[in-house]
Design a protein around this motif. Structure first.
Motif: not given
Length: 119
Positions: A49, A95, A97-98, A105, A107
């Motif tokens: 990540r 992935n 995330d917004q 959030t 995904h």
């Protein structure tokens, strides 16, 4: 908007591959980006990540071999995989995330790209 992952394939043990993932359209307020993988018969697991400011974390099994990076201008995330092992064989999913109004959030998930490590 869909995430398009690429770069998977067949590689011999000890080899390298680079995965990339980009959205088909614009995504605003992107937060973390990540790669997950799912091997046959196993649960999906986090591989790596990267946060907006570039901080990274990795699964213990890939530390020192994989490197995650991102291009914020292109909303693209990469996974450089070196010294690949047969146990790295899996479908790899990206992935993104917004961040949404109110602090929640959303995904986004890519379709998955298969990495096979075999001689």
């Amino acid at each position: 908007v869909q995430l398009q992952a690429s770069g998977g394939g067949l590689v011999q043990p000890g080899g390298s591959l680079t995965l990339s993932c980009a959205p088909s359209g614009s995504i605003f307020s992107i937060d973390d980006m990540a790669w997950f993988r799912q091997a046959p018969g196993k649960q999906r697991e986090l591989v790596a990540r990267i946060t907006r400011d570039g901080s990274t974390n990795y699964a213990d099994s890939v530390k020192g071999r994989f490197t995650i990076s991102r291009d914020n201008a292109k909303n693209t995330v990469f996974l450089q995989m070196n010294s690949l092992k047969p146990e790295d064989t899996a479908v790899y999913y990206c992935n993104i995330d917004q961040l949404l109004a109110g602090g929640s959030t959303f995904h986004y998930w890519g379709q998955g790209t298969l990495v096979t490590v075999s001689s």
